[in-house]
Design a protein around this motif. Structure first.
Motif, mmCIF file in Angstrom:
data_model
loop_
_atom_site.group_PDB
_atom_site.id
_atom_site.type_symbol
_atom_site.label_atom_id
_atom_site.label_comp_id
_atom_site.label_asym_id
_atom_site.label_seq_id
_atom_site.Cartn_x
_atom_site.Cartn_y
_atom_site.Cartn_z
ATOM 1 N N SER A 82 -18.242 11.285 7.006
ATOM 2 C CA SER A 82 -18.225 12.734 7.157
ATOM 3 C C SER A 82 -16.859 13.259 6.731
ATOM 4 C CB SER A 82 -18.502 13.111 8.616
ATOM 5 O OG SER A 82 -17.416 12.717 9.433
ATOM 6 N N ALA A 83 -16.788 14.575 6.551
ATOM 7 C CA ALA A 83 -15.544 15.189 6.094
ATOM 8 C C ALA A 83 -14.423 15.023 7.115
ATOM 9 C CB ALA A 83 -15.780 16.675 5.805
ATOM 10 N N GLU A 84 -14.790 14.835 8.390
ATOM 11 C CA GLU A 84 -13.791 14.724 9.449
ATOM 12 C C GLU A 84 -13.172 13.326 9.537
ATOM 13 O OE1 GLU A 84 -16.927 15.866 10.031
ATOM 14 O OE2 GLU A 84 -16.397 17.998 9.919
ATOM 15 N N GLU A 85 -13.814 12.335 8.936
ATOM 16 C CA GLU A 85 -13.344 10.963 9.046
ATOM 17 C C GLU A 85 -12.247 10.668 8.027
ATOM 18 O OE1 GLU A 85 -16.891 8.114 10.492
ATOM 19 O OE2 GLU A 85 -17.281 9.098 8.577
ATOM 20 N N ASP A 86 -11.213 9.992 8.484
ATOM 21 C CA ASP A 86 -10.153 9.529 7.589
ATOM 22 C C ASP A 86 -10.440 8.069 7.262
ATOM 23 O OD1 ASP A 86 -7.893 8.710 6.270
ATOM 24 O OD2 ASP A 86 -6.484 9.591 7.679
ATOM 25 N N PRO A 87 -10.746 7.743 6.002
ATOM 26 C CA PRO A 87 -11.102 6.358 5.658
ATOM 27 C C PRO A 87 -9.955 5.373 5.875
ATOM 28 C CG PRO A 87 -10.773 7.666 3.672
ATOM 29 C CD PRO A 87 -10.764 8.628 4.824
ATOM 30 N N LEU A 88 -8.739 5.886 5.969
ATOM 31 C CA LEU A 88 -7.591 5.004 6.151
ATOM 32 C C LEU A 88 -7.288 4.702 7.612
ATOM 33 C CD1 LEU A 88 -5.058 6.351 3.482
ATOM 34 C CD2 LEU A 88 -6.590 4.393 3.299
ATOM 35 N N LEU A 130 -3.282 3.492 -1.393
ATOM 36 C CA LEU A 130 -2.069 2.680 -1.391
ATOM 37 C C LEU A 130 -0.833 3.553 -1.224
ATOM 38 C CD1 LEU A 130 -0.784 -0.131 -1.739
ATOM 39 C CD2 LEU A 130 -0.722 0.308 -4.207
ATOM 40 N N TYR A 131 -0.820 4.687 -1.889
ATOM 41 C CA TYR A 131 0.308 5.614 -1.756
ATOM 42 C C TYR A 131 0.435 6.116 -0.322
ATOM 43 C CZ TYR A 131 3.002 9.957 -2.164
ATOM 44 O OH TYR A 131 3.915 10.963 -1.978
ATOM 45 N N ASN A 132 -0.674 6.507 0.277
ATOM 46 C CA ASN A 132 -0.645 7.029 1.646
ATOM 47 C C ASN A 132 -0.157 5.968 2.636
ATOM 48 O OD1 ASN A 132 -1.615 9.519 0.776
ATOM 49 N ND2 ASN A 132 -3.756 8.923 1.044
ATOM 50 N N VAL A 151 3.639 5.614 2.244
ATOM 51 C CA VAL A 151 4.352 6.720 2.887
ATOM 52 C C VAL A 151 4.435 6.500 4.389
ATOM 53 C CG1 VAL A 151 4.214 9.180 3.445
ATOM 54 C CG2 VAL A 151 3.797 8.408 1.101
ATOM 55 N N ARG A 152 3.336 6.082 4.985
ATOM 56 C CA ARG A 152 3.279 5.941 6.444
ATOM 57 C C ARG A 152 3.976 4.672 6.939
ATOM 58 N NH1 ARG A 152 -1.451 7.795 10.492
ATOM 59 N NH2 ARG A 152 -0.882 6.541 12.307
ATOM 60 N N PHE A 153 3.976 3.611 6.130
ATOM 61 C CA PHE A 153 4.573 2.334 6.547
ATOM 62 C C PHE A 153 5.625 1.894 5.520
ATOM 63 C CE2 PHE A 153 0.317 2.550 8.331
ATOM 64 C CZ PHE A 153 0.533 2.214 9.654
ATOM 65 N N PRO A 154 6.758 2.596 5.465
ATOM 66 C CA PRO A 154 7.762 2.306 4.435
ATOM 67 C C PRO A 154 8.425 0.942 4.568
ATOM 68 C CG PRO A 154 8.621 3.865 6.055
ATOM 69 C CD PRO A 154 7.155 3.712 6.339
ATOM 70 N N GLY A 191 3.158 -11.226 -7.080
ATOM 71 C CA GLY A 191 4.378 -10.781 -7.726
ATOM 72 C C GLY A 191 5.442 -10.311 -6.752
ATOM 73 N N ALA A 192 6.515 -9.774 -7.312
ATOM 74 C CA ALA A 192 7.623 -9.266 -6.505
ATOM 75 C C ALA A 192 7.193 -7.990 -5.781
ATOM 76 C CB ALA A 192 8.829 -8.986 -7.390
ATOM 77 N N PRO A 193 7.604 -7.814 -4.528
ATOM 78 C CA PRO A 193 7.240 -6.606 -3.788
ATOM 79 C C PRO A 193 7.776 -5.341 -4.464
ATOM 80 C CG PRO A 193 8.138 -8.287 -2.325
ATOM 81 C CD PRO A 193 8.392 -8.751 -3.726
ATOM 82 N N ILE A 194 7.037 -4.263 -4.304
ATOM 83 C CA ILE A 194 7.514 -2.954 -4.762
ATOM 84 C C ILE A 194 7.627 -2.049 -3.536
ATOM 85 C CG2 ILE A 194 6.359 -3.267 -6.983
ATOM 86 C CD1 ILE A 194 4.371 -1.059 -6.094
ATOM 87 N N HIS A 195 8.329 -0.941 -3.696
ATOM 88 C CA HIS A 195 8.489 0.025 -2.614
ATOM 89 C C HIS A 195 8.363 1.427 -3.196
ATOM 90 C CE1 HIS A 195 9.830 -2.982 0.338
ATOM 91 N NE2 HIS A 195 10.473 -3.537 -0.679
ATOM 92 N N LEU A 196 7.943 2.341 -2.358
ATOM 93 C CA LEU A 196 7.891 3.750 -2.745
ATOM 94 C C LEU A 196 9.321 4.266 -2.831
ATOM 95 C CD1 LEU A 196 6.183 6.339 -3.221
ATOM 96 C CD2 LEU A 196 6.304 6.716 -0.735
ATOM 97 N N MET A 197 9.696 4.813 -3.968
ATOM 98 C CA MET A 197 11.049 5.317 -4.158
ATOM 99 C C MET A 197 11.169 6.738 -3.620
ATOM 100 S SD MET A 197 12.109 3.747 -7.889
ATOM 101 C CE MET A 197 10.802 4.582 -8.791
#
Length: 203
Positions: free
Chosen positions: A94-100, A134-136, A139-142, A175-181
């Motif tokens: 449903s629209a109210e559910e967050d799949p993440l 993946l982006y979300n 952001v939440r778990f830097p 591979g080598a880890p990446i991080h959100l810049m």
């Protein structure tokens, strides 16, 4: 006990069918909290990447699985729940559910996760554009490491639409880890993450 025995059986079966070679480039197989993200071409991807991890990592690493497919039969549901301890994600929500939300909960509990950012299986040589999940999560778990992985040849073991596996030599390259810049926009990050996965294809 039955789930553990099934896990050992599947681990042996996967290694017989695929050779199950795990190759680590840029990061060692350490028991740290991570988000492993990989290309997605077969239902066997989940089992393949699970089998490639060392035992101590498998115990705390949970794959993402489509709830509608993996709960169609009692056996599939038992297998993914008792043996693989997957995180179910609903594709019909449903629209109210967050799949993440189930992923947030797992990461809050200290688990590592296996994510297929394309969101669905593909047949092309390169992954489809990555979706926003993946982006979300980044952001939440830097502080959680984002580790790219390339699963090679598994589409030949169990191609889309097929149910009988065929023995083929396969590998999973980490591979080598990446991080959100800082200040990095969503699409730029997702394209960079996708490039990091593709770069492992020829390593």
């Amino acid at each position: 006990m039955l789930a553990k025995l099934m896990g050992y059986f599947l681990l042996g079966l996967v290694r017989v069918l695929t050779g199950s070679q795990a190759r680590w480039y840029g990061c060692p197989p350490k028991a740290e909290q991570r988000i492993y993200f990989a290309n997605h071409q077969s239902h066997a991807d989940l089992v393949m990447i699970w089998a490639a991890l060392p035992k101590e990592l498998r115990a705390r690493t949970r794959a993402i699985a489509a709830k509608d497919y993996w709960t169609k039969t009692p056996f599939k549901q038992w297998l993914t729940t008792a043996v693989f301890n997957v995180i179910y994600v609903s594709r019909d929500r449903s629209a109210e559910e967050d799949p993440l939300e189930p992923l947030f909960e797992a990461l809050d509990n200290g688990d590592s996760i296996i994510l297929f950012p394309e969101g669905t299986r593909g047949n092309a040589e390169e992954p489809q554009p990555f979706k926003a999940g993946l982006y979300n999560l980044a952001v939440r778990f830097p502080n959680v490491e984002l580790v790219p992985a390339w699963i090679n040849n598994v589409q030949r073991v169990m191609p889309k639409g097929e149910v009988v596996p065929v023995p083929v030599l396969c590998s999973v390259t980490f591979g080598a880890p990446i991080h959100l810049m800082a200040g990095e926009e969503r699409r730029a990050f997702l394209d960079r993450a996708r490039t990091a996965v593709i770069a492992l294809r020829d390593v």
